[in-house]
Design an enzyme around this catalytic site. Structure first.
Site, PDB file in Angstrom:
ATOM      1  N   LYS A   1       0.126   4.188  -0.197  1.00 22.58           N
ATOM      2  CA  LYS A   1      -0.530   5.361   0.405  1.00 22.58           C
ATOM      3  C   LYS A   1      -0.306   6.576  -0.507  1.00 22.58           C
ATOM      4  O   LYS A   1      -0.292   6.419  -1.725  1.00 22.58           O
ATOM      5  CB  LYS A   1      -0.029   5.566   1.839  1.00 22.58           C
ATOM      6  CG  LYS A   1      -0.207   4.280   2.675  1.00 22.58           C
ATOM      7  CD  LYS A   1      -0.019   4.461   4.148  1.00 22.58           C
ATOM      8  CE  LYS A   1      -0.224   3.118   4.844  1.00 22.58           C
ATOM      9  NZ  LYS A   1      -0.112   3.202   6.303  1.00 22.58           N
TER      10      LYS A   1
ATOM     11  N   HIS B   1      -9.564   1.368   4.767  1.00 25.52           N
ATOM     12  CA  HIS B   1      -8.312   1.512   5.520  1.00 25.52           C
ATOM     13  C   HIS B   1      -8.563   2.441   6.708  1.00 25.52           C
ATOM     14  O   HIS B   1      -9.335   3.398   6.604  1.00 25.52           O
ATOM     15  CB  HIS B   1      -7.218   2.081   4.610  1.00 25.52           C
ATOM     16  CG  HIS B   1      -5.856   1.980   5.216  1.00 25.52           C
ATOM     17  ND1 HIS B   1      -5.431   2.858   6.189  1.00 25.52           N
ATOM     18  CD2 HIS B   1      -4.853   1.092   5.038  1.00 25.52           C
ATOM     19  CE1 HIS B   1      -4.203   2.515   6.566  1.00 25.52           C
ATOM     20  NE2 HIS B   1      -3.835   1.439   5.886  1.00 25.52           N
TER      21      HIS B   1
ATOM     22  N   ASN C   1       0.875  -1.170   0.000  1.00 29.54           N
ATOM     23  CA  ASN C   1       0.000   0.000   0.000  1.00 29.54           C
ATOM     24  C   ASN C   1       0.914   1.223   0.000  1.00 29.54           C
ATOM     25  O   ASN C   1       1.486   1.559   1.035  1.00 29.54           O
ATOM     26  CB  ASN C   1      -0.907  -0.023   1.240  1.00 29.54           C
ATOM     27  CG  ASN C   1      -1.749   1.240   1.368  1.00 29.54           C
ATOM     28  OD1 ASN C   1      -1.788   2.061   0.449  1.00 29.54           O
ATOM     29  ND2 ASN C   1      -2.413   1.390   2.509  1.00 29.54           N
TER      30      ASN C   1
ATOM     31  N   GLY D   1       2.404   2.284  10.866  1.00 36.07           N
ATOM     32  CA  GLY D   1       3.354   3.388  10.746  1.00 36.07           C
ATOM     33  C   GLY D   1       4.072   3.745  12.030  1.00 36.07           C
ATOM     34  O   GLY D   1       4.704   4.796  12.121  1.00 36.07           O
TER      35      GLY D   1
ATOM     36  N   GLU E   1      -5.496  -4.874  10.427  1.00 37.61           N
ATOM     37  CA  GLU E   1      -4.475  -3.855  10.669  1.00 37.61           C
ATOM     38  C   GLU E   1      -4.771  -3.128  11.983  1.00 37.61           C
ATOM     39  O   GLU E   1      -5.572  -2.174  12.003  1.00 37.61           O
ATOM     40  CB  GLU E   1      -4.468  -2.833   9.529  1.00 37.61           C
ATOM     41  CG  GLU E   1      -4.164  -3.410   8.171  1.00 37.61           C
ATOM     42  CD  GLU E   1      -3.557  -2.365   7.247  1.00 37.61           C
ATOM     43  OE1 GLU E   1      -2.459  -2.642   6.730  1.00 37.61           O
ATOM     44  OE2 GLU E   1      -4.140  -1.281   7.063  1.00 37.61           O
TER      45      GLU E   1
ATOM     46  N   GLU F   1      -6.895   4.778   7.864  1.00 41.83           N
ATOM     47  CA  GLU F   1      -6.619   6.195   7.568  1.00 41.83           C
ATOM     48  C   GLU F   1      -7.817   6.840   6.885  1.00 41.83           C
ATOM     49  O   GLU F   1      -8.123   8.017   7.117  1.00 41.83           O
ATOM     50  CB  GLU F   1      -5.341   6.306   6.714  1.00 41.83           C
ATOM     51  CG  GLU F   1      -4.103   6.001   7.551  1.00 41.83           C
ATOM     52  CD  GLU F   1      -2.942   5.415   6.766  1.00 41.83           C
ATOM     53  OE1 GLU F   1      -2.940   5.476   5.528  1.00 41.83           O
ATOM     54  OE2 GLU F   1      -2.028   4.869   7.429  1.00 41.83           O
TER      55      GLU F   1
ATOM     56  N   SER G   1       3.349  -2.104  10.377  1.00 39.74           N
ATOM     57  CA  SER G   1       4.795  -2.186  10.653  1.00 39.74           C
ATOM     58  C   SER G   1       5.396  -3.543  10.301  1.00 39.74           C
ATOM     59  O   SER G   1       6.362  -3.975  10.925  1.00 39.74           O
ATOM     60  CB  SER G   1       5.089  -1.817  12.126  1.00 39.74           C
ATOM     61  OG  SER G   1       4.711  -0.477  12.375  1.00 39.74           O
TER      62      SER G   1
HETATM   63  P1  13P Z   1       2.956   0.386   7.697  1.00 36.48           P
HETATM   64  O1  13P Z   1       3.463  -0.899   7.095  1.00 36.48           O
HETATM   65  O2  13P Z   1       3.683   1.593   7.214  1.00 36.48           O
HETATM   66  O3  13P Z   1       2.837   0.295   9.183  1.00 36.48           O
HETATM   67  O4  13P Z   1       1.458   0.560   7.141  1.00 36.48           O
HETATM   68  C1  13P Z   1       0.601  -0.522   7.193  1.00 36.48           C
HETATM   69  C2  13P Z   1      -0.619  -0.177   6.440  1.00 36.48           C
HETATM   70  O5  13P Z   1      -1.383   0.694   6.827  1.00 36.48           O
HETATM   71  C3  13P Z   1      -0.867  -0.883   5.187  1.00 36.48           C
HETATM   72  O6  13P Z   1      -2.135  -0.609   4.692  1.00 36.48           O
END
Ligand code: 13P
Length: 251
Positions: free
Chosen positions: A11, A94, A9, A172, A166, A96, A212
């Site tokens: 982002k 997601h 992803n 993150g 997640e 976010e 992560s």
């Molecule tokens: P990270 O791997 O940066 O923690 O993000 C995970 C994520 O949100 C994947 O959709």
């Protein structure tokens, strides 16, 4: 359990030319991968990255879609647009998007239904906050998110979805869930799927871990029986790190 899928992803990272450059660096490193590999990229990167992926088995995905076919929805992107550009997958719900863009259980459900009806594979994200984990609500909360997201989706269609667990506190932050925490909650998600669709169907549905995940911890996570792959944020932006995760899922 389900087939192993490692999905990146990106982002809101990488312009089209940067995305194409990353793919060119990545492809030779993951030749002969023993799992499915998907890159979920920004909308404007889909078509150019599709070009760079010509002849490879790596699949493409988007990070969102609208739940209507077309019309006066300024700023939104439709399933038909994504498919024509080259996407086969789409991330839905997601954390976010839930946190910053008012995505709700209801819109997640509408989008999952619409993606399935239009031949896109939804990667539906669920996961608890730190406060919920610390107060012991994780499994009940995540099960509720799964049920809400899948409302109106029958057993046959459910075979065509992917889920991603997640935990919000792991995204993150560098604070990965332990192998046991991830395995246990994904097991609880599979139990919920079993209640909805029967245990056989539940076993066949891919449930990824995300948060992560990196080149160092991927082996341990992928060795857990319930975990069918990963949804990778930060580490998907570095070819060698992402390739290492693909290798861990291929063993
Ligand atoms: P990270 O791997 O940066 O923690 O993000 C995970 C994520 O949100 C994947 O959709």
């Amino acid at each position: 359990m389900g087939r192993a899928i490692i999905a990146g992803n990106w982002k809101m990272n990488l312009t089209p030319s940067q995305g194409v450059a990353l793919v060119k660096e990545l492809l030779p490193k993951i030749e002969g991968a023993g799992c499915e590999v998907v890159l979920c990229v920004p909308f404007v990167d889909i078509a150019p990255v599709a070009g760079a992926l010509t002849g490879s088995k790596v699949r493409l995905g988007a990070q969102n879609l609208h739940f209507k076919a077309s019309g006066a929805y300024t700023g939104e992107v439709s399933a038909a647009m994504l498919k024509e550009a080259g996407a086969e997958y789409v991330i839905i719900g997601h954390s976010e998007r839930r946190q910053y863009f008012a995505e709700s259980d209801e819109t997640v459900n509408l989008k999952a239904l619409f993606a399935l009806e239009n031949g896109l594979i939804p990667i539906v994200c669920v996961g608890e906050s730190l406060a919920q984990r610390e107060s012991g609500e994780t499994n009940a909360f995540v099960a509720g998110q799964v049920r809400a997201a899948l409302q109106g989706i029958g057993a046959q269609a459910a075979k065509g979805i992917v889920l991603a667990y997640e935990p919000i506190w792991a995204i993150g932050t560098g604070r990965v869930a332990t192998n046991e925490q991830a395995n246990e909650t994904i097991g609880a998600i599979r139990k919920t799927l079993g209640e909805l669709y029967g245990p056989e169907t539940a076993k066949g549905i891919t449930i990824q871990y995300g948060g992560s995940m990196n080149a160092q911890n991927a082996d341990g996570l992928m060795a857990m029986p319930e975990i069918d792959g990963g949804l990778i944020g930060g580490a998907s932006l570095k070819a060698e790190d992402f390739a290492a995760i693909v290798r861990a899922a291929s063993r």
